[in-house]
Write a protein that holds these residues in place. Structure first.
Motif, PDB file in Angstrom:
ATOM      1  N   UNK A 174       0.873  -1.173   0.000  1.00  0.00           N
ATOM      2  CA  UNK A 174       0.000   0.000   0.000  1.00  0.00           C
ATOM      3  C   UNK A 174       0.912   1.225   0.000  1.00  0.00           C
ATOM      4  N   UNK A 175       0.865   2.007  -1.071  1.00  0.00           N
ATOM      5  CA  UNK A 175       1.762   3.153  -1.148  1.00  0.00           C
ATOM      6  C   UNK A 175       1.547   3.950  -2.418  1.00  0.00           C
ATOM      7  N   UNK A 176       2.575   4.706  -2.799  1.00  0.00           N
ATOM      8  CA  UNK A 176       2.492   5.524  -4.009  1.00  0.00           C
ATOM      9  C   UNK A 176       3.837   5.567  -4.702  1.00  0.00           C
ATOM     10  N   UNK A 177       3.790   5.861  -5.984  1.00  0.00           N
ATOM     11  CA  UNK A 177       5.005   6.070  -6.761  1.00  0.00           C
ATOM     12  C   UNK A 177       5.552   7.461  -6.427  1.00  0.00           C
ATOM     13  N   UNK A 178       6.860   7.577  -6.212  1.00  0.00           N
ATOM     14  CA  UNK A 178       7.399   8.872  -5.801  1.00  0.00           C
ATOM     15  C   UNK A 178       7.422   9.928  -6.895  1.00  0.00           C
ATOM     16  N   UNK A 179       7.302   9.522  -8.158  1.00  0.00           N
ATOM     17  CA  UNK A 179       7.452  10.483  -9.246  1.00  0.00           C
ATOM     18  C   UNK A 179       6.133  10.912  -9.886  1.00  0.00           C
ATOM     19  N   UNK A 180       5.036  10.293  -9.515  1.00  0.00           N
ATOM     20  CA  UNK A 180       3.743  10.643 -10.105  1.00  0.00           C
ATOM     21  C   UNK A 180       2.640  10.265  -9.111  1.00  0.00           C
ATOM     22  N   UNK A 181       1.441  10.734  -9.372  1.00  0.00           N
ATOM     23  CA  UNK A 181       0.334  10.444  -8.460  1.00  0.00           C
ATOM     24  C   UNK A 181      -0.333   9.113  -8.842  1.00  0.00           C
TER      25      UNK A 181
END
Length: 370
Positions: free
Chosen positions: A312-319
């Motif tokens: 569960x998380x996000x990509x650091x370079x885009x939403x």
């Protein structure tokens, strides 16, 4: 297949219990949300498991903390939507066949209780009282957690889908995603929709969906088959607890029958050999089931992470956000996952430290995502 709106604040990909939970939490927070599901709601992993929500996950207090929060959220969902989730308390029994397993339990019990889990060590005789099918001579002890419930996975999906729509989310079924551009343009056969935020909750297809956005979410697809066998004659009609054996065998009551799970055949194993192996473990652990035939109940695919814990998380370079790899435990964690993703999207501090949930724990270098 209805036409999509031109844009949305957030597009959630996947209409199982994870995706509908996320859509509900986002829409409830004022985020304009569109959910895209390739088939019918709940047609992926949500309907594949044994249909139990529990709070105790041996050896992983983090998962347990998500499950404790999720159980409370399911109870609140029933109050909010009036949806009967079919929750029936049956309890969870985890059998221990050697001293190392007992030691591991003792070492982790405090962390489990700190996470809110009600769990205790019981004797082999007590385990046999809780589940009369257990042969106490084959085990040393067991963990007993009363907070485990049989449930209706389809109702859970419906409940969250209803709540999401009531909060303003728009749900599109039979709408597979075919591409995701770097600028957030999501393509489907029903047209394209531009999203400020994309959330991947696509279960067994999560890795493929993430790859469309040039993001790595290291999940694999694991096939499972649930089996059914007859209960022994004269057995009590009281529901048996979900009972897990170290061999990975697990059983619980299923109406007047018994539901049996133990994965699927190994790559070099025929289905007939696998069924014989299942029957052997059944007869050894539960002697009254010895010699009983097992038959197919249903089968499907799970999204599995390398360590069995969800990403569960996000990509650091885009939403681009993700919630995948629940490894058959998605029903138990979906409400908490919805809250975590909502907080990540809104850049709010979460109720829990989410650093250990991201794909960073398995990726490094240029492939690393947050």
């Amino acid at each position: 297949m209805s036409r999509l709106p031109e844009r949305a604040d957030a597009v959630v990909i996947g209409g199982g219990v994870i995706g509908t939970s996320i859509a509900y939490r986002l829409a409830e927070s004022g985020v304009g949300t569109v959910l895209l599901e390739r088939g019918a709601l709940g047609s992926g992993s949500s309907g594949t498991t044994a249909g139990v929500v529990r709070t105790y996950f041996p050896g992983n207090a983090l998962i347990s903390s998500l499950a404790v929060r999720s159980l409370a959220a399911y109870q609140a969902l029933t109050e909010r939507t009036g949806t009967d989730l079919g929750l029936e308390r049956i309890g969870l029994l985890v059998l221990f066949s050697d001293e190392e397993q007992v030691r591991d339990f003792r070492q982790t019990q405090a962390a489990q209780r700190a996470a809110g889990v009600d769990v205790e060590l019981v004797t082999a005789a007590e385990a046999a009282r809780l589940n009369p099918l257990v042969d106490e001579r084959t085990i040393l002890a067991a963990a007993w957690s009363p907070e485990a419930y049989a449930c209706d996975p389809a109702a859970m999906v419906r409940g969250y889908a209803t709540a999401a729509q009531q909060a303003g989310a728009v749900l599109h079924t039979d709408t597979p995603v075919t591409g995701i551009d770097p600028d957030g343009l999501v393509h489907t056969p029903a047209g394209s929709i531009r999203a400020d935020t994309v959330v991947c909750a696509a279960g067994p297809w999560a890795g493929t969906v993430a790859a469309m956005a040039d993001v790595t979410v290291p999940v694999t697809t694991y096939p499972v088959e649930m089996l059914l066998t007859d209960a022994p004659g004269g057995a009590s009609h009281k529901a048996l607890p979900m009972t897990m054996h170290p061999s990975s065998l697990r059983i619980r009551s299923w109406g007047d029958r018994i539901l049996v799970g133990m994965g699927r055949p190994a790559p070099d194993e025929t289905r007939e050999d696998w069924l014989r192996r299942v029957s052997h473990h059944l007869g050894t652990t539960f002697p009254s089931l010895a010699g009983r035939s097992v038959e197919s109940g249903w089968s499907g695919n799970l999204d599995v992470s390398p360590d069995g814990m969800a990403f569960i998380g996000r990509d650091p370079s885009r939403r681009f956000f993700y919630a995948a790899g629940f490894s058959g435990q998605g029903l138990c964690q979906a409400p908490a996952a919805g809250e975590i993703v909502r907080d990540l999207v809104l850049e709010k501090e979460s109720w829990i430290d989410t650093a250990g949930l991201s794909t960073a724990r398995h990726l490094s270098g240029s492939a690393r995502t947050g």
